[in-house]
Design an enzyme around this catalytic site. Structure first.
Site, short mmCIF file in Angstrom:
data_model
loop_
_atom_site.label_atom_id
_atom_site.label_comp_id
_atom_site.label_asym_id
_atom_site.label_seq_id
_atom_site.Cartn_x
_atom_site.Cartn_y
_atom_site.Cartn_z
N GLY A 77 -13.66 -1.69 -7.18
CA GLY A 77 -14.95 -1.11 -6.85
C GLY A 77 -14.93 -0.15 -5.69
N GLY A 78 -13.74 0.26 -5.25
CA GLY A 78 -13.67 1.26 -4.20
C GLY A 78 -14.35 0.80 -2.93
NE ARG A 82 -4.12 1.88 0.75
CZ ARG A 82 -5.04 2.31 -0.10
NH1 ARG A 82 -4.92 2.08 -1.39
NH2 ARG A 82 -6.09 2.97 0.35
CB THR A 129 -6.08 0.74 -6.23
OG1 THR A 129 -6.98 1.78 -6.63
CG2 THR A 129 -5.40 1.14 -4.94
CB SER A 180 -6.99 -0.20 1.32
OG SER A 180 -7.47 -0.83 0.15
CB SER A 181 -12.41 -0.86 0.49
OG SER A 181 -12.92 0.17 1.28
CG ASP A 187 -8.48 5.66 -0.13
OD1 ASP A 187 -9.53 6.21 -0.47
OD2 ASP A 187 -8.11 4.58 -0.60
CB THR A 243 -9.32 -1.00 -7.34
OG1 THR A 243 -9.32 0.18 -6.55
CG2 THR A 243 -8.55 -2.09 -6.64
#
Length: 570
Positions: free
Chosen positions: A471-472, A95, A397, A450-451, A421, A379
């Site tokens: 898909g965020g 990340r 992403t 993050s998701s 984010d 992403t």
């Protein structure tokens, strides 16, 4: 037949025809499923050469940086979940990080407000998603290199070379990319992005014509020849730092030199006889996924038909609770050492959450307590399994589609806008979804929440399901529902991917649903129960592999909503 009866029949037929399962892809010796058929072929060819799942993942990821510029990247970051054939699981966290000069109020004006500006598509957006200050220190190259050094088999150079060939020789521009190029030319206010799809004549490359990216090829050559140092040191790093300094960014050569990807223990949970492995913080995906699967394990699915009102309501309430916990507790655990992960993923905690679900009424989301954080929509995910049944689930992403839209013309890739984010305004949480909780406030070298939810499910210690999605903010819920479809409703992988999905993120308090897959009667009943229903065309772009252990066959499926996606096996 009365008019309302005719409408009901037509609606029912629409639901049936919208869930037709198209062909799955079958193979025995290996499978790669991604949002680019070309990249899937690159990964498959690495498997044919004797590479393992990590090798194929590295090659696929670099190929996506060429063929899927909206999300495939070397200017962003992401996560790998890896389960080898012996049942040993691990993750790689690459990340992005906040630069050393970042601060919790860096996007606020003198009055403590978050100003708005115009984004790369010419739309109004908050400034934490705009410009070079929105760029986090990229992690993709470091993450892929760490994964290869620890678990790869083939030489690094062989894995990067296919991407170099695609960038230098070019590939035929797909119709979907061509349409995107036309849209960018019309709407974008960023010179780099407006020129991104143009040829030497200054014209947009046409559909079916070769699109060459020589500057990106040169950057990839440096990475091929010097590994991670080809990106974080030397000429590429100097150009990144110089470009940032000249254009208002805050990433320095020191930021790049200090960046390291990290291997972490996965989040582990269970559903009946299956073991679930997913990503730990700074992703919230694994924790929320396991929490929701624990809740659904307490429900009697035999008495809850798929797509029924009871099913849809229960999903919404389960999602509401998991996302509230996400907002209150989740952040980079290197900074947030008191995050109650063990509690949130426990069966006991699930019982307490499940017991206050009212199956006849919607709960209330209270913005004075917790909230929801946003993740980007650009992403991409891919899944890989090799002949030895080592499995990789990788999601990475740029945050928004095409990230910041900015990049050095000398390097040929797009920078993320991942700083958006972080929670932008300390201590401010609103019903519209703005979150101000401490765990995800900006700090130097901190990774933003993050998701992303790359996930591998094991059966008897062996990989069984490899799944993930872009898909965020919806990623966690689409992966959750697809996993539940396979494990709880015994759906084939393609049907599980294409089936109706909803999304509830606690705040804003609403149920987003796929309008052509949810019956009008269910929608009306949900509204009567107190849910605000918001229609969308599609949720998620899932890429999955199911392993038929009885017949030793790999079954791959890509979401039909991915225009250029595909499963490739051998």
């Amino acid at each position: 037949m009365k008019k309302n009866q005719i409408i009901a029949v037509l609606s029912f037929l629409l639901v049936l025809t919208s869930t037709v399962v198209t062909a799955q892809t079958y193979a025995k010796n290996g499978m790669v499923v991604s949002s680019s058929k070309i990249a899937s072929e690159v990964g498959r060819d690495i498997l044919k050469k004797g590479g393992n799942a990590i090798d194929a993942s590295v090659a696929t990821a670099f190929a996506l940086a060429v063929t899927l510029p909206a999300a495939g990247n070397i200017g962003g970051g992401g996560f790998i979940v890896y389960l080898d054939s012996s049942g040993s699981a691990t993750t790689i966290d690459f990340r992005e990080k906040a630069p050393l000069k970042a601060s919790s109020d860096m996007f606020l004006d003198a009055s403590g407000n978050l100003p708005k500006g115009i984004d790369l598509r010419g739309r109004e957006s908050t400034i934490n998603h705009i410009g070079l200050k929105s760029v986090g220190v990229p992690g993709t190259v470091a993450g892929l290199y760490l994964a290869h050094q620890k678990y790869g088999k083939l030489p690094w150079k062989e894995l990067v070379q296919p991407a170099i060939d695609l960038a230098s020789t070019g590939f035929e521009l797909s119709y979907a990319l061509y349409q995107t190029a036309l849209s960018i030319e019309k709407k974008s206010n960023i010179p780099f992005l407006k020129d991104y799809f143009k040829n030497e004549k200054g014209e947009i490359v046409g559909f079916g014509e070769l699109w060459q990216q020589p500057e990106l090829a040169n950057t990839l050559i440096a990475i091929r020849d010097r590994g991670r140092d080809g990106f974080y040191k030397g000429k590429v790093a100097k150009e990144i730092a110089d470009f940032m300094k000249e254009n208002g960014g805050i990433i320095s050569k020191k930021d790049l030199q200090k960046y390291e990807a990290v291997e972490r223990k996965p989040i582990e949970g269970s559903y009946k006889d299956y073991t679930i492995y997913s990503m730990p913080p700074p992703s919230s995906g694994g924790v929320a996924l396991v929490e929701m699967m624990n809740l659904m394990e307490l429900a009697n699915l035999d008495s809850i038909p798929f797509n029924s009102t009871a099913y849809t309501h229960l999903l919404a309430e389960v999602m509401r609770r998991a996302y509230a916990d996400r907002a209150e507790h989740m952040g980079d655990t290197d900074f947030n050492l008191n995050s109650p992960i063990k509690k949130l993923t426990s069966k006991e905690f699930a019982k307490s959450r499940f017991n206050n679900i009212d199956m006849s009424h919607a709960s209330i989301s209270d913005s004075t307590a917790f909230g929801q954080l946003y993740d980007g929509e650009s992403t991409t995910h891919f899944s890989v399994v090799d002949k030895d049944r080592n499995a990789v689930s990788l999601t990475y992403t740029l945050e928004h589609s095409y990230g910041s839209g900015m990049g050095s013309p000398k390097l040929g890739f797009i920078f993320n806008n991942e700083m958006g984010d972080f929670n932008p305004i300390p201590n401010k949480t609103t019903t519209r979804g703005l979150i101000g909780t401490k765990p995800n406030l900006i700090e130097p070298e901190k990774r933003m929440l993050s998701s992303m939810t790359p996930t591998i499910v094991a059966q008897n210690g062996k990989p069984y399901l490899v799944i993930g999605s872009p898909g965020g903010r919806t990623i966690i819920n689409t992966v959750f529902q697809t996993t539940l479809n396979v494990l709880g409703y015994n759906m084939p992988i393609k049907k599980a991917i294409e089936a109706m999905k909803i999304h509830h993120q606690w705040l804003p308090d609403r149920v987003v649903y796929e309008y052509d897959l949810l019956s009008p009667d269910t929608r009306r009943t949900m509204e009567q129960m107190g849910h605000k229903m918001v229609p969308v065309r599609n949720l998620g772009v899932l890429m999955g592999i199911l392993i038929d252990t009885e017949n030793n066959v790999l079954i791959g499926a890509s979401d039909s909503s991915s225009a250029d996606g595909g499963a490739k096996g051998h």
